[in-house]
Enzyme design. Structure first.
Site, PDB file in Angstrom:
ATOM      1  N   HIS A  62       0.810  -1.220   0.000  1.00  0.00           N
ATOM      2  CA  HIS A  62       0.000   0.000   0.000  1.00  0.00           C
ATOM      3  C   HIS A  62       0.842   1.268   0.000  1.00  0.00           C
ATOM      4  O   HIS A  62       1.995   1.287   0.425  1.00  0.00           O
ATOM      5  CB  HIS A  62      -0.893   0.012   1.254  1.00  0.00           C
ATOM      6  CG  HIS A  62      -1.834  -1.150   1.302  1.00  0.00           C
ATOM      7  ND1 HIS A  62      -2.472  -1.546   2.459  1.00  0.00           N
ATOM      8  CD2 HIS A  62      -2.242  -2.031   0.351  1.00  0.00           C
ATOM      9  CE1 HIS A  62      -3.224  -2.597   2.203  1.00  0.00           C
ATOM     10  NE2 HIS A  62      -3.100  -2.920   0.931  1.00  0.00           N
ATOM     11  N   LYS A  72       5.923   5.941   7.417  1.00  0.00           N
ATOM     12  CA  LYS A  72       5.384   5.036   8.440  1.00  0.00           C
ATOM     13  C   LYS A  72       6.512   4.513   9.321  1.00  0.00           C
ATOM     14  O   LYS A  72       7.612   4.228   8.842  1.00  0.00           O
ATOM     15  CB  LYS A  72       4.660   3.846   7.783  1.00  0.00           C
ATOM     16  CG  LYS A  72       3.402   4.249   7.049  1.00  0.00           C
ATOM     17  CD  LYS A  72       2.898   3.171   6.138  1.00  0.00           C
ATOM     18  CE  LYS A  72       1.834   3.742   5.196  1.00  0.00           C
ATOM     19  NZ  LYS A  72       1.579   2.843   4.064  1.00  0.00           N
ATOM     20  N   TYR A 132       1.591   1.384  14.149  1.00  0.00           N
ATOM     21  CA  TYR A 132       2.521   2.202  13.383  1.00  0.00           C
ATOM     22  C   TYR A 132       2.101   3.672  13.337  1.00  0.00           C
ATOM     23  O   TYR A 132       0.916   3.976  13.338  1.00  0.00           O
ATOM     24  CB  TYR A 132       2.740   1.656  11.977  1.00  0.00           C
ATOM     25  CG  TYR A 132       1.522   1.339  11.156  1.00  0.00           C
ATOM     26  CD1 TYR A 132       0.739   0.222  11.422  1.00  0.00           C
ATOM     27  CD2 TYR A 132       1.171   2.138  10.079  1.00  0.00           C
ATOM     28  CE1 TYR A 132      -0.368  -0.085  10.656  1.00  0.00           C
ATOM     29  CE2 TYR A 132       0.066   1.841   9.299  1.00  0.00           C
ATOM     30  CZ  TYR A 132      -0.697   0.727   9.583  1.00  0.00           C
ATOM     31  OH  TYR A 132      -1.794   0.433   8.820  1.00  0.00           O
ATOM     32  N   ASP A 171      -6.702  -5.865  -1.913  1.00  0.00           N
ATOM     33  CA  ASP A 171      -5.364  -6.390  -2.218  1.00  0.00           C
ATOM     34  C   ASP A 171      -5.418  -7.465  -3.296  1.00  0.00           C
ATOM     35  O   ASP A 171      -4.495  -7.596  -4.093  1.00  0.00           O
ATOM     36  CB  ASP A 171      -4.707  -6.913  -0.936  1.00  0.00           C
ATOM     37  CG  ASP A 171      -4.372  -5.765   0.025  1.00  0.00           C
ATOM     38  OD1 ASP A 171      -4.097  -6.041   1.204  1.00  0.00           O
ATOM     39  OD2 ASP A 171      -4.413  -4.596  -0.435  1.00  0.00           O
TER      40      ASP A 171
HETATM   41  C1  T46 Z   1      -5.371   2.590   6.731  1.00  0.00           C
HETATM   42  C2  T46 Z   1      -6.625   3.082   7.390  1.00  0.00           C
HETATM   43  C3  T46 Z   1      -7.817   2.390   7.281  1.00  0.00           C
HETATM   44  N1  T46 Z   1      -8.944   2.864   7.889  1.00  0.00           N
HETATM   45  C4  T46 Z   1     -10.167   2.067   7.762  1.00  0.00           C
HETATM   46  C5  T46 Z   1     -10.635   1.862   6.335  1.00  0.00           C
HETATM   47  C6  T46 Z   1     -11.257   0.496   6.339  1.00  0.00           C
HETATM   48  O1  T46 Z   1     -12.626   0.590   6.676  1.00  0.00           O
HETATM   49  C7  T46 Z   1     -10.511  -0.249   7.451  1.00  0.00           C
HETATM   50  C8  T46 Z   1      -9.456  -1.222   6.947  1.00  0.00           C
HETATM   51  O2  T46 Z   1      -8.631  -0.502   6.043  1.00  0.00           O
HETATM   52  P1  T46 Z   1      -7.631  -1.265   5.106  1.00  0.00           P
HETATM   53  O3  T46 Z   1      -8.267  -2.510   4.578  1.00  0.00           O
HETATM   54  O4  T46 Z   1      -7.040  -0.258   4.141  1.00  0.00           O
HETATM   55  O5  T46 Z   1      -6.504  -1.700   6.165  1.00  0.00           O
HETATM   56  P2  T46 Z   1      -5.110  -2.389   5.809  1.00  0.00           P
HETATM   57  O6  T46 Z   1      -5.262  -3.404   4.718  1.00  0.00           O
HETATM   58  O7  T46 Z   1      -4.520  -2.805   7.094  1.00  0.00           O
HETATM   59  O8  T46 Z   1      -4.259  -1.194   5.184  1.00  0.00           O
HETATM   60  C9  T46 Z   1      -3.093  -0.696   5.812  1.00  0.00           C
HETATM   61  O9  T46 Z   1      -2.124  -1.690   5.681  1.00  0.00           O
HETATM   62  C10 T46 Z   1      -0.878  -1.377   5.130  1.00  0.00           C
HETATM   63  C11 T46 Z   1       0.126  -2.367   5.653  1.00  0.00           C
HETATM   64  C12 T46 Z   1      -0.429   0.019   5.287  1.00  0.00           C
HETATM   65  O10 T46 Z   1       0.756   0.320   5.296  1.00  0.00           O
HETATM   66  C13 T46 Z   1      -1.439   1.091   5.337  1.00  0.00           C
HETATM   67  O11 T46 Z   1      -1.344   1.827   6.545  1.00  0.00           O
HETATM   68  C14 T46 Z   1      -2.821   0.646   5.177  1.00  0.00           C
HETATM   69  O12 T46 Z   1      -3.063   0.587   3.792  1.00  0.00           O
HETATM   70  O13 T46 Z   1      -9.891   0.763   8.262  1.00  0.00           O
HETATM   71  C15 T46 Z   1      -8.961   4.037   8.618  1.00  0.00           C
HETATM   72  O14 T46 Z   1     -10.004   4.464   9.146  1.00  0.00           O
HETATM   73  N2  T46 Z   1      -7.792   4.746   8.728  1.00  0.00           N
HETATM   74  C16 T46 Z   1      -6.615   4.313   8.141  1.00  0.00           C
HETATM   75  O15 T46 Z   1      -5.574   4.997   8.288  1.00  0.00           O
END
Ligand code: T46
Length: 190
Positions: A62, A72, A132, A171
């Site tokens: 991401h 980060k 993080y 993803d």
């Molecule tokens: C990233 C983020 C997400 N969200 C909410 C949005 C979605 O409803 C839920 C899950 O989000 P997401 O599927 O994007 O989460 P990850 O797959 O863990 O994404 C993260 O994982 C990789 C490893 C990263 O480096 C980034 O910080 C980020 O992309 O949390 C928020 O409210 N705030 C945030 O900063």
């Protein structure tokens, strides 16, 4: 705090000192004074915390594009992960190159992933918690991803579940690096 460059020189490995005694240990896991002393002038504005129940959960690769690109500072506070950063800066001599680092509650290490680098991790145990710091706020309109298993990058994720890692739909549908936008440009060594 030991701060070392990884094989991608802008991606740093931080190892906080632990003070052990009969009760256990104490560690300063973040200090703005230590970061400034190391010449790391980043203002951290948001702390994230994710939980992944199943071993072999993979989140990534991401990034957030400008004007909300994020540095980060990643650590694993329960279980263990293989944390990965990929140089995503157009024109970089190391474009598409990756580095991985095992972060765990046990080793206490942290990875600093600067703006311009893709970030992802795979969990190496069940019930993993990753925490993080980010240098900009969440901006879904600037959110982007690249395929975790892009052969053009060739990340060695180690042993994954037979049926593949646990992935979000986002993803699963991420583009290959060659098809992804180029939101970052290399501006020389920082
Ligand atoms: C990233 C983020 C997400 N969200 C909410 C949005 C979605 O409803 C839920 C899950 O989000 P997401 O599927 O994007 O989460 P990850 O797959 O863990 O994404 C993260 O994982 C990789 C490893 C990263 O480096 C980034 O910080 C980020 O992309 O949390 C928020 O409210 N705030 C945030 O900063």
């Amino acid at each position: 705090m030991l701060i070392e460059a990884s094989t991608l020189p802008e991606v740093l490995i931080l190892t906080p000192r632990r003070f052990g005694d009969a009760r256990g240990w104490f560690s300063e896991t973040f200090s703005a004074r230590v970061m400034a002393g190391a010449g790391i002038g980043i203002d951290w504005v948001q702390d994230n915390h994710s939980f992944s129940a199943v071993q072999g959960t993979l989140r990534g690769l991401h990034y957030q594009s400008h004007p909300h690109a994020q540095d980060k500072l990643v650590r694993c506070t329960r279980g263990a992960i293989l944390d990965v950063a990929v140089d995503f800066r157009a024109g970089s001599p190391r474009f598409g190159q990756w580095v991985s680092q095992r972060l765990s509650a046990e080793n206490g290490q942290q990875l600093l992933v600067p703006k311009g680098f893709l970030h992802g991790f795979v969990t190496l145990s069940p019930d993993v918690e990753v925490q993080y710091k980010c240098s900009d706020f969440y901006a879904p309109d600037c959110d982007g991803a690249v395929r975790w298993d892009d052969p053009g990058i060739g990340i060695d994720w180690g042993d994954l579940p037979e049926g593949g890692p646990v992935l979000s739909d986002k993803d699963k549908g991420a583009p290959l690096l060659k098809d992804a936008p180029r939101p970052f440009r290399y501006e020389g060594m920082k």
